[in-house]
Scaffold this motif. Sequence first.
Motif, short mmCIF file in Angstrom:
data_model
loop_
_atom_site.label_atom_id
_atom_site.label_comp_id
_atom_site.label_asym_id
_atom_site.label_seq_id
_atom_site.Cartn_x
_atom_site.Cartn_y
_atom_site.Cartn_z
N SER A 86 17.68 17.66 -13.15
CA SER A 86 18.17 16.30 -12.64
C SER A 86 19.68 16.41 -13.20
CB SER A 86 17.52 15.42 -13.87
OG SER A 86 16.00 15.33 -13.69
N ASN A 107 16.84 15.94 -9.28
CA ASN A 107 16.77 14.37 -9.24
C ASN A 107 18.15 13.80 -9.26
OD1 ASN A 107 14.62 12.13 -9.50
ND2 ASN A 107 16.29 11.57 -11.38
N GLY A 112 13.05 18.70 -8.30
CA GLY A 112 14.32 18.28 -8.33
C GLY A 112 15.32 18.85 -7.11
#
Length: 244
Positions: free
Chosen positions: A128, A96, A94
Motif C-alpha cells: 500500500s 493500494n 496492491g
Amino acid sequence: MRILVTNDDGIFSPGLWALAEAASQFGEVVVAAPDTEQSATGHAITIAHPVRAYPHASPLQNPYFPAYRVRGTPADCVALGLHLFGPVDLVLSGVNLGSNLGHEIWHSGTVAAAKQGYLFGLPAAAFSLALNGENPDFQALRPWLLRTLETLLRLERPFLVNVNFPPRPKGLLWTRQSVRTYEGVVVPGADPMGRPFYWFAAKPVRQAEEGTDRWAVEQGFVSATPLRLDLTDETRLQPTLAHD
C-alpha cells in the motif's frame, strides 16, 4: 517462479500494473483483479451467486501479463486466479492507493487478498502507498518495490507481510502493527431532497507508538509488518485454562 498479482482497487488501477511490472523481474506474472473497486471489503467471499471472470487486455505490452477481470472480491480473485492459472509460488496484492496501517488491516481488501493466498499455504504480501493528498509516482517508487520484493523473497516461506510505502521512502523498517484507540465520529448531512445521510469517520486519541507501522511511514520509512492468522489472545487464554 509464478506470481499471482491482485488488488482491491480494481483491474484499472495503476498500482496493480506497477506491482505486476516490478514482480516480473522475479518471475512469471499472472493477474486476477476485481472489475470494480473493492476497498474496505475485508476478507469477504462470494457464496450467494456465481463468480464470473473475463479475460482482460493488459495495458502493458512489454512485458505482457495474462489477466482476468473478476466480478468478485479480492479474496475471490485469489481463489479463482489459482484455479484459472494453476499453481503459483507467490501471491502479491496492491499497490493500494492509500495506506493500510494499524486498524486498517482489519477491513483492508488489499491485505485480505494476501491472507487468502496465505490460507492456501503460499507466501504472500500486501503493498500500500500512503498518498497524503499527493498523486502516486510509481516510477519513483519502483526501486523500493524491487528492494522490498528482494527482501521478502529471502524470508523463510510461507510468510504473510503487510508493506506500506510513504510517498518518498528513505529506508525500510520491520515494524509491528499500530494498535491505538479511536474516537468514533458520525457526521450527519442531507441530500438535495432533504433526506438525511451519515458519514462515518474516526480520529485517534493518541499518536502512533515508535516501532509501529504507522510511526515508520510517518517518519518516511517503508514499513514491513509480518502478520499471522492466529488471533488468539494467549495472555487471556492461559489464566482461563488454569482456572478450569
